[in-house]
Design an enzyme around this catalytic site. Structure first.
Site, short mmCIF file in Angstrom:
data_model
loop_
_atom_site.label_atom_id
_atom_site.label_comp_id
_atom_site.label_asym_id
_atom_site.label_seq_id
_atom_site.Cartn_x
_atom_site.Cartn_y
_atom_site.Cartn_z
NE ARG A 78 -2.26 -1.18 3.63
CZ ARG A 78 -1.70 -0.36 4.50
NH1 ARG A 78 -1.80 0.96 4.32
NH2 ARG A 78 -1.08 -0.82 5.56
CE LYS A 252 -6.59 -3.68 4.62
NZ LYS A 252 -6.07 -3.96 5.93
CG ASP A 320 -7.39 -7.09 7.02
OD1 ASP A 320 -6.40 -6.95 7.76
OD2 ASP A 320 -7.61 -6.33 6.05
P1 GTP Z 1 -2.34 -7.60 7.56
O1 GTP Z 1 -2.89 -8.65 6.66
O2 GTP Z 1 -1.25 -6.80 6.92
O3 GTP Z 1 -3.38 -6.70 8.13
O4 GTP Z 1 -1.53 -8.36 8.75
P2 GTP Z 1 -1.98 -9.22 10.02
O5 GTP Z 1 -2.26 -8.31 11.15
O6 GTP Z 1 -3.04 -10.18 9.65
O7 GTP Z 1 -0.63 -10.01 10.40
P3 GTP Z 1 -0.28 -11.57 10.29
O8 GTP Z 1 -1.10 -12.42 11.20
O9 GTP Z 1 -0.27 -11.95 8.87
O10 GTP Z 1 1.20 -11.57 10.87
C1 GTP Z 1 2.24 -10.79 10.31
C2 GTP Z 1 3.58 -11.35 10.71
O11 GTP Z 1 3.69 -11.39 12.13
C3 GTP Z 1 3.82 -12.77 10.22
O12 GTP Z 1 5.14 -12.87 9.75
C4 GTP Z 1 3.61 -13.61 11.44
O13 GTP Z 1 4.36 -14.80 11.40
C5 GTP Z 1 4.05 -12.68 12.58
N1 GTP Z 1 3.32 -13.01 13.83
C6 GTP Z 1 1.98 -13.17 13.97
N2 GTP Z 1 1.65 -13.52 15.24
C7 GTP Z 1 2.82 -13.56 15.93
C8 GTP Z 1 3.14 -13.86 17.29
O14 GTP Z 1 2.30 -14.18 18.13
N3 GTP Z 1 4.47 -13.78 17.64
C9 GTP Z 1 5.43 -13.45 16.72
N4 GTP Z 1 6.68 -13.38 17.13
N5 GTP Z 1 5.16 -13.17 15.44
C10 GTP Z 1 3.86 -13.22 15.03
C1 SPV Z 2 -2.94 -4.39 5.35
O1 SPV Z 2 -1.97 -3.75 4.91
O2 SPV Z 2 -3.47 -4.13 6.46
C2 SPV Z 2 -3.48 -5.51 4.56
C3 SPV Z 2 -2.93 -5.75 3.23
O3 SPV Z 2 -4.38 -6.19 5.02
S1 SPV Z 2 -3.60 -4.74 1.99
O4 SPV Z 2 -4.75 -5.42 1.43
O5 SPV Z 2 -2.58 -4.52 0.98
O6 SPV Z 2 -4.03 -3.49 2.58
MN MN Z 3 -4.89 -5.51 7.17
#
Ligand code: GTP
Ligand code: SPV
Ligand code: MN
Length: 633
Positions: A78, A252, A320
């Site tokens: 983004r 978004k 999300d």
């Molecule tokens: P968006 O899709 O961008 O909104 O992200 P999100 O909030 O869904 O994050 P996501 O769960 O995909 O995690 C992002 C990164 O953080 C990944 O590389 C995960 O492996 C790491 N991660 C998630 N949960 C944990 C945790 O409990 N501990 C650690 N150390 N890393 C984590």
């Molecule tokens: C975020 O950035 O919070 C996402 C990925 O979930 S995107 O759809 O690119 O915004």
């Molecule tokens: Mn997101």
């Protein structure tokens, strides 16, 4: 990309207002062809085959109907600096910063753009004039796809109907995964002419033939990129980028930016939150929502496998976005407006998130991951041991032979999988309920390497809103920021506010004064504390996070004791060896007076500078009270 073979040029399925809109945009963009999408399998397969033929995507030999797309390296996330909300009145969208606006230095940005830490604004008419120029003839030589879609379950009073016009077939197949697509969604509109349908126009911004140097498999126009929103017109217009949140307008752009603005007007909440169902060992079930900034753990928590405390069960409603309303009985209910996951690939492994790993081996589009020579995917933290042989056979997201010695990752840190929600093996039975699920706890969180404890509970609703307002987190690869600076990210919504953050706070606070509503309790968590010497994470996270969820669950049923601190209530470690188990490093619940006094200073500066006159008094008094409580520590 050749023209769509069996194009449906019949615009009669569109409501009258939308038909007029589409005709106007066809005239403006001058595509060589157009096609109204029906969302069918056949249509999807045709698009996938055509994209495969032209090299836009590669089929993964090892899996069924899975593909990799790799983007232009300038179009990987983004772009917050080019994301704008446009209205007549600036103050509806942003506050004037105390020290004034920074001048616009980027020659490709409109000079009347007002940029702030909490979003960018421009006058509607001025922006429309600029966009008119960018879009004139921008689809020459390409097909314009018309995607009718819906955010939220069928027959839900809370769902919204939309249409996205795009010249990117990648967007079409991705939107089909992420949203409910097909002209049948128009049966759900609440007006006769379609004036409630959200209109989205998207172009990659590279008409054909082009004399510019463009990536043949991922044409885009980074210099001219603008992601614009018109809440007063129910419209999104996005130019120049094909990536994720910039181009899949339902996510978004609609569900959060236009969504939060509609929510304010209509009395509900559109939030950057996962929705999870939690059943305790006694069989009692509760639903929680959690807001963490991008790439800070929402997908992982939504799919948590409760290894830490067997007997618990976690089920997923969404990863999300949550749209939340108070129902007639005063309960907060949430729907997931989406229909799929656009999840971060790196870090997803058998041990961290086996549920996600299992669901991406069919009907999935990967973007910017690496590929192995045997037709498998690869990314950092996938958990496979790379032996020498294996390593030399990895093709990076930049389409180069990759080895660890290159010193750069094989997959882009913001590489993603795009998969339908139906493939999630722990999908909650209520995931598609038109009324949503009842929410009992709201969890905020972020990446804080120091100072912020593993978990704390807000004293009450107003204090909880303050906790959301104070959120900060390390920058991640989900947007264009470099490095790991700690950024303010209130409610994990900084990039997604569709209106003035001061009014947003007032909107949240207003529920606290409402009679007859059961307000959820509010928590803050931090999985990302690090040891200051070794820099290792202090908390193992992922499946172990169930221990924190358990404490929250038991607070709601009055079974867990807590210990009052200046910042909130933390688990009482003196009771039965600590409810979080003896695994807990006491540093995880440490509250340092010095750290929190500095934190208060940073928050005060931030709010005074950026929310300025629009900051509600309640938030100021919460900050004063926190400082007072800290002084007695
Ligand atoms: P968006 O899709 O961008 O909104 O992200 P999100 O909030 O869904 O994050 P996501 O769960 O995909 O995690 C992002 C990164 O953080 C990944 O590389 C995960 O492996 C790491 N991660 C998630 N949960 C944990 C945790 O409990 N501990 C650690 N150390 N890393 C984590
Ligand atoms: C975020 O950035 O919070 C996402 C990925 O979930 S995107 O759809 O690119 O915004
Ligand atoms: Mn997101």
């Amino acid at each position: 990309m050749e023209a769509f073979l069996h194009a449906n040029n019949n615009l009669d399925v569109l409501p009258s207002k939308i038909r007029e809109y589409v005709e106007e945009k066809i005239k403006l963009c001058q595509p060589s062809n157009f096609h109204v999408c029906n969302g069918s399998d056949e249509e999807n397969q045709q698009l996938l085959s055509a994209m495969e033929l032209s090299g836009v995507i590669r089929r993964l030999r090892k899996y069924k109907n899975c593909y990799i797309a790799t983007t232009d390296p300038r179009d990987v996330a983004r772009v917050e600096s080019r994301t704008v909300i446009c209205t007549k009145n600036m103050n509806d969208i942003i506050s004037t910063p105390k020290s004034g606006f920074a001048p616009i230095t980027d020659p490709n940005l409109p000079k009347n753009l007002k940029t702030t830490q909490l979003g960018n604004w421009m006058d509607t008419d001025e922006m429309l004039e600029i966009l008119e120029k960018r879009f004139a003839g921008c689809m020459r030589g390409r097909t314009l796809y018309i995607i009718p879609y819906m955010m939220g379950p069928y027959s839900s009073p809370y769902s919204k109907i939309a249409v996205e016009l795009t010249d990117s077939p990648y967007v079409v197949v991705s939107m089909r995964i992420m949203t409910r697509v097909g002209s049948n969604v128009f049966n759900e509109i609440k007006t006769s002419d379609g004036s409630d349908v959200v209109k989205c126009l998207h172009s990659i911004g590279v008409p054909l033939p082009t004399d510019k140097r463009v990536n043949p498999t991922w044409p885009c126009n980074p210099e001219q990129t603008l992601v614009t929103h018109f809440p007063e017109r129910n419209e999104v217009i996005s130019f120049g980028s094909g990536y994720g949140g910039n181009s899949l307008c339902g996510k978004k752009c609609l569900a959060l930016r236009i969504g939060s603005s509609l929510a304010k007007r209509e009395g509900w909440l559109a939030e950057h939150m996962l929705i999870m169902g939690v059943t305790n060992p006694e069989g009692v079930k509760k639903y929680f929502v959690a807001a963490f900034p991008s790439a800070c753990g929402k997908t992982n928590l939504a799919m948590l496998r409760p290894v830490g405390l067997p007997g618990y069960k976690v089920e997923c409603v969404g990863d999300d976005i949550a749209w939340m309303h108070f129902d007639d009985e005063g309960r907060l209910r949430a729907i997931n407006p989406e229909f799929g996951f656009f999840g971060v690939a790196p870090g997803t492994s058998k041990s961290t998130n086996p549920i996600a790993l299992d669901m991406v081996h069919e009907n999935t589009i990967f973007t910017n991951v690496a590929e192995t020579s045997d037709g498998d995917v690869y990314w950092e933290g996938i958990g496979e041991v790379i032996d020498g042989l294996h390593e030399t056979s990895i093709r990076s997201w930049k389409n180069k032979r990759w080895s660890i010695d290159l010193g750069e990752p094989a997959a882009h840190p913001n590489s993603r999988f795009c998969t339908t929600i139906k493939q999630c093996s722990i999908l909650d039975p209520e995931w598609n309920n038109p009324q949503g699920v009842p929410i009992e706890a709201i969890i905020f969180g972020g990446r804080r390497p120091e100072g912020v404890p593993l978990v704390y509970e807000a004293f009450d609703w107003q204090h909880g809103v303050f906790v959301g307002a104070c959120m900060r987190s390390e920058a991640t690869a989900a947007a264009e920021f470099k490095g790991k600076q700690i950024m303010h990210d209130p409610f994990a919504m900084r990039p997604f506010f569709g209106y003035n953050f001061g009014s947003y706070l007032a909107h949240w606070l207003s529920f606290g004064a409402k009679t007859g509503v059961h307000l959820p309790k509010i928590y803050h968590v931090n999985w990302f504390l690090r040891d200051s010497k070794t820099n290792e994470f202090l908390w193992s996270g992922f499946g172990e996070n169930i221990r924190v969820i358990d404490w929250i669950f038991r607070r709601l049923t009055q079974q867990a004791s807590g210990c009052k601190t200046p910042i909130g209530i933390i688990p009482d470690q003196n009771v039965s060896n600590g409810i979080l188990g003896n695994k807990l490093n006491p540093a995880l619940l440490d509250i340092s007076k010095e750290f929190w006094i500095n934190e208060c200073k940073a928050i005060r500066n931030y709010l005074e500078e950026n929310v300025n006159k629009d900051l509600p008094d309640e938030i100021c008094s919460e900050l004063n009270n926190l400082e007072k409580r800290l002084s007695t520590l």
